[in-house]
Design a protein around this motif. Structure first.
Motif, PDB file in Angstrom:
ATOM      1  N   LYS A   1       9.921 -32.560  20.840  1.00 45.86           N
ATOM      2  CA  LYS A   1       8.562 -33.121  20.652  1.00 45.86           C
ATOM      3  C   LYS A   1       8.315 -33.532  19.214  1.00 45.86           C
ATOM      4  O   LYS A   1       8.662 -32.797  18.290  1.00 45.86           O
TER       5      LYS A   1
ATOM      6  N   ALA B   1      -1.339 -31.949  19.802  1.00 49.20           N
ATOM      7  CA  ALA B   1      -1.146 -30.574  20.323  1.00 49.20           C
ATOM      8  C   ALA B   1      -2.396 -29.717  20.161  1.00 49.20           C
ATOM      9  O   ALA B   1      -2.335 -28.535  19.809  1.00 49.20           O
ATOM     10  N   GLY B   2      -3.530 -30.327  20.391  1.00 52.07           N
ATOM     11  CA  GLY B   2      -4.795 -29.590  20.332  1.00 52.07           C
ATOM     12  C   GLY B   2      -5.082 -29.024  18.947  1.00 52.07           C
ATOM     13  O   GLY B   2      -5.817 -28.037  18.821  1.00 52.07           O
TER      14      GLY B   2
ATOM     15  N   SER C   1      -3.356 -27.283  17.294  1.00 54.87           N
ATOM     16  CA  SER C   1      -2.896 -25.886  17.243  1.00 54.87           C
ATOM     17  C   SER C   1      -2.078 -25.645  15.977  1.00 54.87           C
ATOM     18  O   SER C   1      -1.449 -26.551  15.430  1.00 54.87           O
TER      19      SER C   1
ATOM     20  N   ALA D   1      -3.793 -20.444  17.425  1.00 55.60           N
ATOM     21  CA  ALA D   1      -2.370 -20.233  17.150  1.00 55.60           C
ATOM     22  C   ALA D   1      -1.521 -21.017  18.153  1.00 55.60           C
ATOM     23  O   ALA D   1      -1.762 -20.923  19.361  1.00 55.60           O
TER      24      ALA D   1
ATOM     25  N   ILE E   1       0.890 -21.546  20.639  1.00 55.86           N
ATOM     26  CA  ILE E   1       1.462 -20.497  21.468  1.00 55.86           C
ATOM     27  C   ILE E   1       3.003 -20.544  21.427  1.00 55.86           C
ATOM     28  O   ILE E   1       3.657 -19.508  21.331  1.00 55.86           O
ATOM     29  N   GLN E   2       3.571 -21.760  21.410  1.00 54.87           N
ATOM     30  CA  GLN E   2       5.035 -21.891  21.417  1.00 54.87           C
ATOM     31  C   GLN E   2       5.676 -21.359  20.146  1.00 54.87           C
ATOM     32  O   GLN E   2       6.877 -21.100  20.116  1.00 54.87           O
TER      33      GLN E   2
ATOM     34  N   TYR F   1      -1.673 -17.948   9.911  1.00 54.87           N
ATOM     35  CA  TYR F   1      -3.079 -17.534   9.737  1.00 54.87           C
ATOM     36  C   TYR F   1      -3.220 -16.503   8.637  1.00 54.87           C
ATOM     37  O   TYR F   1      -4.125 -16.556   7.814  1.00 54.87           O
TER      38      TYR F   1
ATOM     39  N   GLY G   1      -7.886 -16.023  16.483  1.00 51.02           N
ATOM     40  CA  GLY G   1      -7.894 -15.565  15.090  1.00 51.02           C
ATOM     41  C   GLY G   1      -8.306 -16.642  14.121  1.00 51.02           C
ATOM     42  O   GLY G   1      -8.691 -16.343  12.979  1.00 51.02           O
TER      43      GLY G   1
ATOM     44  N   MET H   1     -18.679 -21.766  27.530  1.00 45.02           N
ATOM     45  CA  MET H   1     -18.217 -21.774  26.149  1.00 45.02           C
ATOM     46  C   MET H   1     -19.403 -21.949  25.186  1.00 45.02           C
ATOM     47  O   MET H   1     -19.459 -21.367  24.125  1.00 45.02           O
TER      48      MET H   1
HETATM   49  C1  HXC Z   1      -0.419 -24.779  21.892  1.00 41.37           C
HETATM   50  C2  HXC Z   1      -2.309 -25.869  22.610  1.00 41.37           C
HETATM   51  C3  HXC Z   1      -3.111 -24.767  22.229  1.00 41.37           C
HETATM   52  C4  HXC Z   1      -2.466 -23.647  21.655  1.00 41.37           C
HETATM   53  C5  HXC Z   1      -4.392 -26.282  23.049  1.00 41.37           C
HETATM   54  N1  HXC Z   1      -3.138 -26.765  23.114  1.00 41.37           N
HETATM   55  N2  HXC Z   1      -4.396 -25.058  22.529  1.00 41.37           N
HETATM   56  N3  HXC Z   1      -0.987 -25.861  22.423  1.00 41.37           N
HETATM   57  N4  HXC Z   1      -1.118 -23.702  21.501  1.00 41.37           N
HETATM   58  N5  HXC Z   1      -3.147 -22.583  21.256  1.00 41.37           N
HETATM   59  C6  HXC Z   1      -2.714 -28.048  23.619  1.00 41.37           C
HETATM   60  C7  HXC Z   1      -2.826 -28.144  25.124  1.00 41.37           C
HETATM   61  O1  HXC Z   1      -1.678 -27.604  25.732  1.00 41.37           O
HETATM   62  C8  HXC Z   1      -2.927 -29.646  25.312  1.00 41.37           C
HETATM   63  O2  HXC Z   1      -1.640 -30.177  25.160  1.00 41.37           O
HETATM   64  C9  HXC Z   1      -3.734 -30.089  24.112  1.00 41.37           C
HETATM   65  O3  HXC Z   1      -3.597 -29.054  23.156  1.00 41.37           O
HETATM   66  C10 HXC Z   1      -5.184 -30.280  24.417  1.00 41.37           C
HETATM   67  O4  HXC Z   1      -5.661 -29.101  25.038  1.00 41.37           O
HETATM   68  P1  HXC Z   1      -6.548 -29.101  26.353  1.00 41.37           P
HETATM   69  O5  HXC Z   1      -6.507 -27.726  26.904  1.00 41.37           O
HETATM   70  O6  HXC Z   1      -6.146 -30.222  27.221  1.00 41.37           O
HETATM   71  O7  HXC Z   1      -7.973 -29.462  25.747  1.00 41.37           O
HETATM   72  P2  HXC Z   1      -9.387 -28.958  26.220  1.00 41.37           P
HETATM   73  O8  HXC Z   1      -9.520 -29.058  27.692  1.00 41.37           O
HETATM   74  O9  HXC Z   1     -10.359 -29.715  25.393  1.00 41.37           O
HETATM   75  O10 HXC Z   1      -9.460 -27.405  25.841  1.00 41.37           O
HETATM   76  C11 HXC Z   1      -9.411 -27.011  24.522  1.00 41.37           C
HETATM   77  C12 HXC Z   1      -9.240 -25.481  24.446  1.00 41.37           C
HETATM   78  C13 HXC Z   1      -8.019 -25.042  25.292  1.00 41.37           C
HETATM   79  C14 HXC Z   1     -10.516 -24.786  24.922  1.00 41.37           C
HETATM   80  C15 HXC Z   1      -9.071 -25.130  22.963  1.00 41.37           C
HETATM   81  O11 HXC Z   1      -6.917 -25.864  24.945  1.00 41.37           O
HETATM   82  C16 HXC Z   1      -7.675 -23.620  25.062  1.00 41.37           C
HETATM   83  O12 HXC Z   1      -8.319 -22.706  25.612  1.00 41.37           O
HETATM   84  N6  HXC Z   1      -6.641 -23.373  24.255  1.00 41.37           N
HETATM   85  C17 HXC Z   1      -6.199 -22.019  23.943  1.00 41.37           C
HETATM   86  C18 HXC Z   1      -7.236 -21.354  23.080  1.00 41.37           C
HETATM   87  C19 HXC Z   1      -6.838 -19.952  22.691  1.00 41.37           C
HETATM   88  O13 HXC Z   1      -6.953 -19.016  23.472  1.00 41.37           O
HETATM   89  N7  HXC Z   1      -6.314 -19.845  21.526  1.00 41.37           N
HETATM   90  C20 HXC Z   1      -6.032 -18.542  20.960  1.00 41.37           C
HETATM   91  C21 HXC Z   1      -4.581 -18.471  20.736  1.00 41.37           C
HETATM   92  S1  HXC Z   1      -4.283 -16.848  20.112  1.00 41.37           S
HETATM   93  P3  HXC Z   1      -1.140 -31.468  25.974  1.00 41.37           P
HETATM   94  O14 HXC Z   1       0.286 -31.598  25.579  1.00 41.37           O
HETATM   95  O15 HXC Z   1      -1.383 -31.162  27.405  1.00 41.37           O
HETATM   96  O16 HXC Z   1      -2.006 -32.593  25.461  1.00 41.37           O
HETATM   97  C22 HXC Z   1      -4.792 -16.910  18.532  1.00 41.37           C
HETATM   98  C23 HXC Z   1      -4.561 -15.620  17.771  1.00 41.37           C
HETATM   99  C24 HXC Z   1      -4.410 -15.904  16.328  1.00 41.37           C
HETATM  100  O17 HXC Z   1      -5.265 -17.851  18.013  1.00 41.37           O
HETATM  101  C25 HXC Z   1      -4.602 -14.627  15.588  1.00 41.37           C
HETATM  102  C26 HXC Z   1      -4.551 -14.846  14.099  1.00 41.37           C
HETATM  103  C27 HXC Z   1      -5.047 -13.645  13.394  1.00 41.37           C
END
Ligand code: HXC
Length: 514
Positions: free
Chosen positions: A69, A98-99, A101, A133, A135-136, A145, A172, A210
């Motif tokens: 990618k 990639a959102g 991320s 974060a 995820i991959q 972070y 986070g 949300m």
């Molecule tokens: C990798 C991600 C991603 C993530 C979104 N994408 N979040 N890729 N890691 N965390 C990617 C999706 O796969 C998608 O890729 C593109 O971004 C757009 O996302 P959608 O889901 O289609 O958009 P939307 O419907 O607008 O929803 C947005 C969202 C949702 C609400 C933010 O994507 C979501 O819930 N993401 C995860 C949020 C989350 O739980 N994050 C916490 C991670 S843990 P494609 O290729 O399909 O376009 C964390 C801990 C850190 O952060 C701690 C530090 C101390």
């Protein structure tokens, strides 16, 4: 290939990468009222001032299909530019890639510009629009972070750090904005939460949208995480620029001075405050009667409304206003307003901004709810912040100054430089009614007409203690002033404090009641 050809190739490549996640993703972003990351930066900075870095950075992830990618700019744009001619560092996460991320290289871009901002002593503005974060990328994302949070902490109190939430700020990721000085949110666009609605449903079985969980209004009105609320992204960018006119670029400078302007004729302070201490009024009108051009830039306007904080100018110089708001709960202090006030005092102190305190309060809010919510430790934050602050600190007691409130709101005892009181000020351990009921209980109970006696004793108490002259006789108040002279008195006090030098004992750091 000639240099000309190579340059043409560069421009083509640049154009391609600058498209971020491509036209379809941009279209999706726009359809929900959002600007693109690049439009946001260009909208914020002076025209033609943006210099981008790390445009060609690529992610280095090798798992979960990431190896094949391409992520343009790795989902974040970084660079420098100017606002009203002064340099700033910026980053903007690009949700179309990639959102937005955050993986290893994405984080490294952000930390590079953060390091730059700190080294160059210029403000850092971070625009957040990210799924959190990546995820991959597993622990590399978490590491990223951590590196950001560490730098936020290092920069705290050295350069202004401004966070703008223009999309999701999930997991986070929320802690970086929380460590910065000011958080801007936009209605229906900003979403900030640690765990999203899906996790909440799985773990707790509760359904919540949300918006209701962590939308812009929630963070402006309920949690206090946001400092500025806007209806649109354009309004938000204008608010950031306005804030930039009030603050210095680093802790070694003072805010830029502007040509002085008299307040507007509509705000006559002595007509705003009612003589009857039980009658409410809007303290923001008093501020407008004091500040240059009646221009008051309120911070956290919708949170803990019983206190009012924000920036204004007096005779061209930025000041921070810290005020009780008699319009809401008579202006009492409680847990939230204590947090709001204490943090703002520390901001002003860190960035050389004199603090004007306008006081009118019946004290701290009584009740088991507040006691159990920790009003002791929250309330202590105000005492700590005022005592610690060494910027010019000037208080005007407009009306009531009772009990702990009198001490907390920048009293002489916490090292106010100047304390002024209006002639209607009432400075006492508590309100006359409560005080008379306690100290004259026996006389009231044994009187033929207890109610008449109570009234008499309340009057007696008021006469003796509920005025500014007892405090003035001890020198706790420097002057009892004619209300119409308030602005003039403040101009003089600020002027005389310009070269203030004050210190505190040398220590690694104190232990404030966080
Ligand atoms: C990798 C991600 C991603 C993530 C979104 N994408 N979040 N890729 N890691 N965390 C990617 C999706 O796969 C998608 O890729 C593109 O971004 C757009 O996302 P959608 O889901 O289609 O958009 P939307 O419907 O607008 O929803 C947005 C969202 C949702 C609400 C933010 O994507 C979501 O819930 N993401 C995860 C949020 C989350 O739980 N994050 C916490 C991670 S843990 P494609 O290729 O399909 O376009 C964390 C801990 C850190 O952060 C701690 C530090 C101390």
């Amino acid at each position: 290939m000639s240099l000309k050809q190579k340059t043409r190739e560069l421009l083509k490549k640049r154009e391609e990468v600058q498209l971020g996640g491509g036209e379809a993703a941009i279209e999706k972003q726009k359809s929900i009222g959002k600007l693109t990351a690049r439009e946001r930066i260009l909208g914020l900075l002076d025209e033609d001032s943006f210099q981008e870095y790390d445009l060609f950075v690529q992610h280095d992830a090798r798992d979960f299909g990431m190896e094949s990618k391409q992520l343009h700019g790795d989902g974040v744009i970084i660079g420098t530019g100017t606002i009203y001619g002064s340099p700033v560092c910026v980053f903007a996460q690009d949700f179309t890639v990639a959102g937005g991320s955050l993986g290893n290289m994405h984080a490294r871009k952000i930390t590079k510009i953060m390091d730059h901002a700190l080294k160059m002593r210029v403000p850092l503005i971070g625009i957040n629009d990210s799924g959190g974060a990546r995820i991959q990328e597993g622990v590399n994302s978490l590491a990223g972070y951590g590196e950001i949070f560490f730098r936020n902490t290092l920069s705290s109190g050295v350069i202004p750090q401004i966070s703008v939430i223009l999309g999701p700020c999930a997991g986070g990721a929320v802690y970086s904005p929380a460590l910065t000085d000011f958080v801007f949110v936009v209605d229906k666009i900003s979403k900030m939460f640690i765990t999203g609605p899906e996790v909440i449903k799985t773990v707790l079985g509760e359904e919540i949208s949300m918006e209701d969980l962590g939308g812009a209004r929630i963070h402006s009105e309920v949690t206090g995480n946001a400092h500025f609320f806007a209806e649109s992204e354009e309004e938000c960018l204008a608010q950031i620029k306005k804030l930039c006119t009030f603050i210095p670029w680093n802790n070694g400078q003072k805010a830029r001075a502007f040509p002085p302007k008299e307040p507007k004729a509509d705000y006559v302070v002595e007509n705003i405050v009612p003589s009857d201490p039980t009658q409410p009024y809007d303290v923001r009108d008093v501020i407008k009667g004091i500040a240059d051009d009646s221009d008051f830039f309120e911070v956290q306007a919708d949170f803990a409304k019983n206190a009012v904080i924000g920036f204004g100018r007096i005779n061209g110089e930025t000041v921070g206003f810290v005020c009780n708001q008699p319009l809401v709960m008579a202006g009492v202090l409680d847990c939230d307003s204590s947090d709001k006030i204490a943090r703002f005092i520390r901001y002003c102190d860190a960035f050389n901004i004199p603090i004007i305190t306008l006081e009118d309060l019946p004290g701290y809010l009584p009740g088991a709810d507040q006691e159990h919510a920790g009003v002791i430790r929250h309330g202590a934050k105000i005492l700590y912040a005022y005592s610690e602050a060494t910027v010019p600190k000037i208080t005007v007691i407009l009306r009531k100054a009772y009990g702990g409130g009198y001490i907390a709101m920048n009293s002489r005892h916490l090292r106010a430089d100047f304390v002024f009181a209006w002639p209607g000020a009432e400075i006492a351990v508590m309100g006359p009614e409560g005080a008379a009921n306690i100290i004259f209980r026996k006389e009231i109970m044994s009187a033929e007409d207890p109610e008449a006696m109570r009234k008499l004793k309340v009057e007696e108490y008021k006469e003796k203690f509920a005025n500014p002259y007892v405090a003035a006789s001890k020198g706790y108040i420097d002057s009892v002033i004619d209300p119409s002279e308030t602005r003039k008195t403040l101009i003089h006090a600020i002027d005389i404090s310009k070269n203030k030098k004050d210190g505190r004992p040398k220590k690694k750091h104190g232990i404030p009641p966080f």
